[in-house]
Enzyme design. Structure first.
Site, PDB file in Angstrom:
ATOM      1  N   ASP A   7      33.469  55.121  -8.480  1.00  0.00           N
ATOM      2  CA  ASP A   7      32.495  54.133  -7.995  1.00  0.00           C
ATOM      3  C   ASP A   7      31.122  54.783  -7.833  1.00  0.00           C
ATOM      4  O   ASP A   7      30.092  54.189  -8.162  1.00  0.00           O
ATOM      5  CB  ASP A   7      32.921  53.524  -6.650  1.00  0.00           C
ATOM      6  CG  ASP A   7      33.700  52.215  -6.825  1.00  0.00           C
ATOM      7  OD1 ASP A   7      34.380  52.074  -7.855  1.00  0.00           O
ATOM      8  OD2 ASP A   7      33.618  51.341  -5.934  1.00  0.00           O
ATOM      9  N   TYR A  25      48.167  57.397  -2.798  1.00  0.00           N
ATOM     10  CA  TYR A  25      48.398  55.957  -2.934  1.00  0.00           C
ATOM     11  C   TYR A  25      49.890  55.606  -2.861  1.00  0.00           C
ATOM     12  O   TYR A  25      50.252  54.500  -2.506  1.00  0.00           O
ATOM     13  CB  TYR A  25      47.855  55.457  -4.276  1.00  0.00           C
ATOM     14  CG  TYR A  25      46.402  55.034  -4.258  1.00  0.00           C
ATOM     15  CD1 TYR A  25      45.416  55.857  -3.717  1.00  0.00           C
ATOM     16  CD2 TYR A  25      46.014  53.807  -4.795  1.00  0.00           C
ATOM     17  CE1 TYR A  25      44.085  55.469  -3.719  1.00  0.00           C
ATOM     18  CE2 TYR A  25      44.690  53.417  -4.801  1.00  0.00           C
ATOM     19  CZ  TYR A  25      43.731  54.240  -4.262  1.00  0.00           C
ATOM     20  OH  TYR A  25      42.419  53.842  -4.270  1.00  0.00           O
TER      21      TYR A  25
END
Ligand code: IPM
Ligand code: MG
Length: 372
Positions: free
Chosen positions: A257, A145
């Site tokens: 998720d 990231y």
């Protein structure tokens, strides 16, 4: 705790953040009224709404300043309509990721708990998910990231190349491993590290360092390792084997998720993001539901506020160090779903779904009853 009230910064953000955070705020106020834990509350802005208002930045200086001064931040969500139109560097440098990085929030705790009452809300078989109770610890302030160099370059002749860098230093690996081992010790004493060490150097280093810490500092903790592809399969095949999972930034984003479906809905997943402690033992702490802005349902008063409310329970546990209050709130949420109160996302076989606000009402009712 009365003279120096702890500082709580509340940032609804975007989308359903404006619906779920007010319900969590009612719960915050309930604790002030009924359990004498008063907070010094302020509000902040972050996100697309803030960008549209101020231009140039999603994170106004005032929010950043308050963030550094707060003991805990309760955040809703970022994204939704208009997000894609904001230049990617503005998003990176002034959005949620920037705040995570600036506050040094390296440890993102995402508990995944399957409530018996919600087994029918999941698409998975009840016998597979019954009893699931794990925490995914996602490294949050480094990895792919944030790695440099990154970009999209023009190679000429109409060809472009996009690239990112995945990198971890040994101190970054050590600190997230240590906090995960500590969490494991306080629970069922099992830690599983997930990476891609068969292919990536970053992960090979991660594995070497994780093994060293396991051997030298935590020989009492049962330590296991999985490669991320197999790990994602195991998460769905037999989730009960996991107690604490520790993993890097992007793997953690994806796995958490997927793990949400073990609970029936992303609307049930809270999170806590913590920095390293300063010399007084104080950590920057950021609490947010995992679900995001959910633009498809925003503004309709149907979002599930339980993840936001459970995020505040994590604040009670990890920042305010009031475990009895954290337990009480978690029991109230469990009691609420046990009474059959369901928002649309966890409706399962129930006959009707309540609104966001009604779910907030129901949690307050449960709190009142359990506190009586
Ligand atoms: C999350 C979200 C964020 C992430 C997005 C909104 C940048 O998906 O917190 O999991 O990728 O970290
Ligand atoms: Mg995510």
């Amino acid at each position: 705790m009365s003279a120096n009230k702890p500082k709580l910064l509340i940032i609804p953000g975007d989308g359903i953040g404006h619906e779920v955070i007010p319900q969590a705020t009612r719960v915050v106020n309930w604790f002030a009224d009924n359990r004498k834990i008063a907070f010094d509350i302020s509000e902040g802005e972050l996100g697309v709404g803030s960008y549209n208002k101020h231009g140039k930045t999603m994170l106004p200086d005032a929010t950043l300043e308050k963030s550094f001064k707060s003991d805990a931040i309760l955040f809703g969500a970022i994204g939704g309509d208009g997000y894609e139109d904001i230049p990617i560097d503005v998003r990176r440098e002034t959005g949620l990721l920037a705040l995570r990085r600036k506050l040094g929030l390296f440890a993102n705790l995402r508990p995944v708990v399957a409530y018996d009452e919600l087994l029918d809300a999941s698409t998975l078989k009840p016998e597979v998910i019954k009893g699931v109770d794990m925490i995914i610890v996602r490294e949050l302030s480094s990895g792919i990231y944030f790695g440099e160099p990154r970009g999209i370059e023009d190679l000429g002749n109409g060809v472009r190349r996009g690239y990112n860098t995945m990198s971890y230093t040994t101190p970054e690996i050590h600190r997230v491993l240590r906090i995960s081992f500590e969490l494991a010790r306080a629970r069922r004493n099992r830690l599983c590290s997930i990476e891609k060490s068969n292919v990536l150097e970053t992960s090979k280093l991660w594995r070497e360092e994780a093994r060293k810490i396991a051997r030298e500092e935590y020989p009492d903790v049962e330590f296991k390792e999985l490669i991320v592809d197999a790990g994602s399969m195991e998460l769905i095949r037999n989730p009960k084997q996991f107690d604490i999972i520790v993993t890097g930034n992007m793997f953690g984003d994806i796995l958490s998720d997927a793990a949400a479906m073990l609970t029936g809905s992303l609307g049930m997943l809270p999170s806590a993001s913590l920095s390293e402690p300063d010399k007084n033992g104080r950590r920057n702490a950021f609490y947010e539901p995992v679900h995001g802005a959910a633009p498809d349902i925003a503004g309709r008063n149907i979002a599930n506020p339980l993840a936001a409310i459970l995020s505040f329970a994590m604040a009670l546990r990890h920042t305010f160090e009031t475990p009895d209050e954290a337990d009480l709130l978690e029991r109230a949420v469990r009691d609420t779903v046990a009474r059959g109160v369901r928002t649309a996302d966890i409706k399962g076989t129930a006959t009707r779904a309540v609104s966001t606000r009604q779910m907030g009402d129901a949690v307050i009712e449960s709190l009142d009853r359990l506190n009586a």
